[in-house]
Structures are given as structure tokens and as C-alpha cells.
Design a protein around this motif. Structure first.
Motif, mmCIF file in Angstrom:
data_model
loop_
_atom_site.group_PDB
_atom_site.id
_atom_site.type_symbol
_atom_site.label_atom_id
_atom_site.label_comp_id
_atom_site.label_asym_id
_atom_site.label_seq_id
_atom_site.Cartn_x
_atom_site.Cartn_y
_atom_site.Cartn_z
ATOM 1 N N SER A 180 1.354 -3.726 -5.704
ATOM 2 C CA SER A 180 2.523 -3.942 -6.211
ATOM 3 C C SER A 180 3.736 -4.806 -5.463
ATOM 4 C CB SER A 180 3.128 -2.468 -6.560
ATOM 5 O OG SER A 180 3.719 -1.843 -5.260
ATOM 6 N N MET A 181 3.456 -4.786 -4.279
ATOM 7 C CA MET A 181 4.204 -5.741 -3.411
ATOM 8 C C MET A 181 3.886 -7.040 -3.451
ATOM 9 S SD MET A 181 6.466 -3.739 -2.690
ATOM 10 C CE MET A 181 7.475 -4.745 -1.829
ATOM 11 N N GLY A 182 2.528 -7.523 -4.017
ATOM 12 C CA GLY A 182 2.610 -8.972 -4.270
ATOM 13 C C GLY A 182 1.167 -9.333 -3.517
ATOM 14 N N TYR A 183 0.495 -8.317 -2.722
ATOM 15 C CA TYR A 183 -0.415 -8.685 -1.826
ATOM 16 C C TYR A 183 -2.018 -8.452 -2.312
ATOM 17 C CZ TYR A 183 3.268 -9.442 1.537
ATOM 18 O OH TYR A 183 4.209 -9.826 2.150
ATOM 19 N N ASP A 184 -2.991 -9.018 -2.109
ATOM 20 C CA ASP A 184 -4.178 -8.851 -2.604
ATOM 21 C C ASP A 184 -5.078 -7.275 -2.457
ATOM 22 O OD1 ASP A 184 -4.499 -11.341 -3.233
ATOM 23 O OD2 ASP A 184 -5.544 -12.101 -1.606
ATOM 24 N N GLY A 185 -4.377 -6.614 -1.418
ATOM 25 C CA GLY A 185 -4.753 -5.368 -1.087
ATOM 26 C C GLY A 185 -4.258 -4.893 0.283
ATOM 27 N N LEU A 186 -4.804 -3.855 1.005
ATOM 28 C CA LEU A 186 -4.256 -3.197 1.910
ATOM 29 C C LEU A 186 -4.501 -4.189 3.443
ATOM 30 C CD1 LEU A 186 -3.164 -0.929 3.626
ATOM 31 C CD2 LEU A 186 -5.272 0.220 3.831
ATOM 32 N N ALA A 187 -5.960 -4.766 3.240
ATOM 33 C CA ALA A 187 -6.055 -5.684 4.503
ATOM 34 C C ALA A 187 -5.044 -6.835 4.397
ATOM 35 C CB ALA A 187 -7.374 -6.155 4.291
ATOM 36 N N ASP A 188 -4.728 -7.238 3.438
ATOM 37 C CA ASP A 188 -3.790 -8.527 3.286
ATOM 38 C C ASP A 188 -2.389 -8.168 3.631
ATOM 39 O OD1 ASP A 188 -3.075 -11.328 2.592
ATOM 40 O OD2 ASP A 188 -2.394 -10.549 0.840
ATOM 41 N N PHE A 189 -1.975 -6.918 3.064
ATOM 42 C CA PHE A 189 -0.602 -6.540 3.334
ATOM 43 C C PHE A 189 -0.372 -6.205 4.936
ATOM 44 C CE2 PHE A 189 2.342 -2.800 3.700
ATOM 45 C CZ PHE A 189 3.372 -3.456 3.217
ATOM 46 N N LYS A 190 -1.537 -5.629 5.557
ATOM 47 C CA LYS A 190 -1.322 -5.130 7.122
ATOM 48 C C LYS A 190 -1.507 -6.456 7.959
ATOM 49 C CE LYS A 190 -3.635 -1.542 8.347
ATOM 50 N NZ LYS A 190 -4.900 -0.516 8.390
ATOM 51 N N LEU A 191 -2.261 -7.361 7.424
ATOM 52 C CA LEU A 191 -2.234 -8.635 8.304
ATOM 53 C C LEU A 191 -0.853 -9.437 8.227
ATOM 54 C CD1 LEU A 191 -3.822 -10.588 9.727
ATOM 55 C CD2 LEU A 191 -4.482 -11.714 7.674
ATOM 56 N N LYS A 192 -0.434 -9.506 6.814
ATOM 57 C CA LYS A 192 1.122 -10.081 6.924
ATOM 58 C C LYS A 192 2.264 -9.103 7.795
ATOM 59 C CE LYS A 192 -0.262 -13.348 4.179
ATOM 60 N NZ LYS A 192 -1.604 -13.061 3.814
ATOM 61 N N LEU A 193 1.879 -7.758 7.511
ATOM 62 C CA LEU A 193 2.858 -6.871 8.189
ATOM 63 C C LEU A 193 3.085 -6.980 9.693
ATOM 64 C CD1 LEU A 193 4.917 -4.677 8.003
ATOM 65 C CD2 LEU A 193 3.061 -3.121 7.843
ATOM 66 N N ALA A 194 1.605 -7.238 10.175
ATOM 67 C CA ALA A 194 1.476 -7.329 11.588
ATOM 68 C C ALA A 194 2.097 -8.580 12.148
ATOM 69 C CB ALA A 194 -0.207 -7.269 12.078
ATOM 70 N N GLY A 195 1.813 -9.651 11.386
ATOM 71 C CA GLY A 195 2.403 -10.846 11.814
ATOM 72 C C GLY A 195 3.788 -11.027 11.897
ATOM 73 N N SER A 196 4.420 -9.926 10.852
ATOM 74 C CA SER A 196 5.908 -9.971 10.674
ATOM 75 C C SER A 196 6.616 -9.151 11.931
ATOM 76 C CB SER A 196 6.263 -9.581 9.271
ATOM 77 O OG SER A 196 5.697 -10.355 8.574
ATOM 78 N N VAL A 197 6.012 -7.963 12.270
ATOM 79 C CA VAL A 197 6.719 -7.129 13.060
ATOM 80 C C VAL A 197 6.039 -6.924 14.435
ATOM 81 C CG1 VAL A 197 7.734 -5.822 11.202
ATOM 82 C CG2 VAL A 197 5.472 -4.801 12.037
ATOM 83 N N SER A 198 4.870 -7.382 14.622
ATOM 84 C CA SER A 198 4.139 -6.839 15.872
ATOM 85 C C SER A 198 4.256 -8.135 16.714
ATOM 86 C CB SER A 198 2.645 -6.859 15.685
ATOM 87 O OG SER A 198 2.375 -5.888 14.725
#
Length: 281
Positions: free
Chosen positions: A55-73
Motif C-alpha cells: 500500500s506504500m508503493g513497494y513490491d513487498g516486505l523485502a523491497d520495503f525493508k531494503l529501502k527503509l534500511a537504506g534510509s535510516v540505517s
């Protein structure tokens, strides 16, 4: 990314809102936890976690977490995520990718731009004077040495690589002032590589080490590009360290190409023309 999630809260279903709030409360934890634990913490089903990500525009959990990790880690020290016996293929995908991304981010935050500049200057100067550029490595690092030669050769910079210890020692013996050798090793303790580095340095060649900080090889070579990655075969360190070394070679090759600049253009254009003429139709 977090601002977008916050703005989307009112439009999400109640269950998805709980997932969103979990992300906002601790984004770093969310980017590293398996789906079953995320679902348990949010009090929702595992499919709900995936639906939220989509719903946030990502392919799934793996894609979402990868982008999130790149943003905040960014700036977070390397944390290995062990692969468990009950992991599904999707879990393995996320963990392996996350391990590589974490290693890249750690390198980016700790890398010495001064050392990279010195290495780029040395290679560019060697090319400009028509001297020899060589790449040495053993095992997985031998593959990186071959890739290094390939990348620089595609820039029109003649070089050679070898992963054989005897060849490295013999080749180092023939190096001299103005020549340059890049030596790659995760541990920095391989005897043949250390011997080759010592011989090349004593002969007056510029020696560049891509290896762990504090290793014997790092102390032997004139320029050290620190590539610190925790060892341990249970962590798939040979694979991740090889990716890290390849990344450093990419940075180095790009820096050298930019430094040489215009003189490379005719060589690259001629290479492209020759390759195009040989392609099958």
C-alpha cells in the motif's frame, strides 16, 4: 519515507495502521526483523504486514525493508543477521541483501577519501607514464583481481591480474619505479600476497592494499584502502567481502577515469566501434 508513512496513516486500514506505527516507533528494528516477529509485535497477520508495504508503493516486505534500511540505517555499525534453519527463501533474500547493504554503508561511512585519492593518483600516474598496473588476489580475492583488471582494461588502461602465488612473486620481481600493484585480501595474512607486496615495494613500485585494517598486508603496502568485514564462514563473509572489494574497485576505477578525463575518450570510442563491428546481427 517516514514522513510519507505518517501522512498516509488516516487512509490506511486499522490493521495496517498498527504496522505503520510499528515502523514509525522503531524503523531500524523494523528493517531487520523477520515478518513473523513484525506481525506479532503489531498484533496483525503476516499478510497484513505485506499488504501495508504494498500500500506504500513497494513490491513487498523485502523491497520495503531494503529501502527503509537504506534510509535510516546510515551510520549504524555492521550487524550480521544470521540465517536460521526455518528461514524461507524470502527471509534468506532479505538477510543476505541486508548483510551486503550494511557492509556497504559501513564502508561508505568509514572510508578514507584521502587514501582513495592517493590510490587513484598513483594508478593515473602509472597509466600516463606507460608503466605496469597489476592486480593480485587469492581465492575469492583472486576473482576481484580479475574484475579489477577487466574494469580498468575497459577504460583503455592496460593491466594484468593473477591469482597464482608463484606468478605473483615472479611478476612482483619484475616491477620497478613507476609501476603500480593493487593487492586484494580479506584477511591480509596470505603469505604469497605479503611476499609479493614486500618485493614490489622494495623494487620501488607503488603498492595499494584493499584489506582489513591492522592486517600484515595493510602495514606492508604504501597505500591502504581499509575493507573491514567480520570474518566467519557462518556469516557468508567470503561472499560479502568479495562484494565489498568489488565496490572499492568500482569507486577506484571511476575516480581514475574522471582524473584521466579527455585523453581516454578516443580509446573508448575506438573500443566501442570495434566491439560493435564484431557483434552478430
Amino acid at each position: 519515507m517516514l514522513d510519507r508513512i505518517t501522512a498516509s496513516l488516516p487512509s490506511l486500514a486499522p490493521a495496517e495502521q498498527r504496522v505503520a506505527k510499528l515502523v514509525l516507533e522503531d524503523p531500524r528494528a523494523f528493517s531487520h526483523l523477520p515478518v513473523r516477529e513484525l506481525a506479532a509485535r503489531a498484533g496483525v497477520s503476516k499478510p497484513t504486514v505485506v499488504r501495508f508495504c504494498r500500500s506504500m508503493g513497494y513490491d513487498g516486505l523485502a523491497d520495503f525493508k531494503l529501502k527503509l534500511a537504506g534510509s535510516v540505517s546510515e551510520g549504524v555499525p555492521f550487524i550480521h543477521r544470521s540465517v536460521d534453519a526455518d528461514d524461507k527463501t524470502g527471509d534468506v533474500l532479505v538477510k543476505v541483501v541486508d548483510n551486503a547493504v550494511a557492509a556497504f554503508l559501513q564502508y561508505r561511512n568509514a572510508a578514507s577519501t584521502t587514501a582513495l585519492q592517493r590510490a587513484a593518483n598513483a594508478i593515473a600516474a602509472t597509466w600516463q607514464t606507460g608503466k605496469r598496473i597489476e592486480f593480485y588476489g587469492a581465492g575469492n580475492s583472486g576473482i576481484v583481481a580479475q574484475d579489477g583488471q577487466h574494469k580498468f582494461f575497459r577504460l583503455g588502461i592496460t593491466s594484468l591480474s593473477t591469482s597464482d602465488g608463484h606468478m605473483q612473486v615472479m611478476s612482483a620481481t619484475m616491477l620497478g619505479k613507476g609501476d603500480c600493484v593493487v593487492i586484494i585480501s580479506n584477511s591480509g595474512r596470505t603469505r604469497d600476497l605479503m611476499d609479493a607486496a614486500d618485493i614490489a615495494r622494495k623494487n620501488g613500485a607503488t603498492t595499494i592494499a584493499i584489506t582489513a585494517s591492522g592486517s600484515p598486508l595493510a602495514h606492508t603496502c604504501e597505500i591502504h584502502l581499509a575493507a573491514d568485514h567480520p570474518e566467519g564462514y557462518d556469516r557468508y563473509s567470503p561472499m560479502v567481502s568479495r562484494l565489498l572489494h568489488l565496490l572499492i574497485i568500482d569507486v577506484l576505477a571511476t575516480a581514475v577515469a574522471l582524473q584521466i578525463g579527455e585523453p581516454l575518450q578516443p580509446v573508448l570510442q575506438q573500443m566501442k566501434n570495434n566491439l560493435r563491428a564484431k557483434r552478430y546481427t
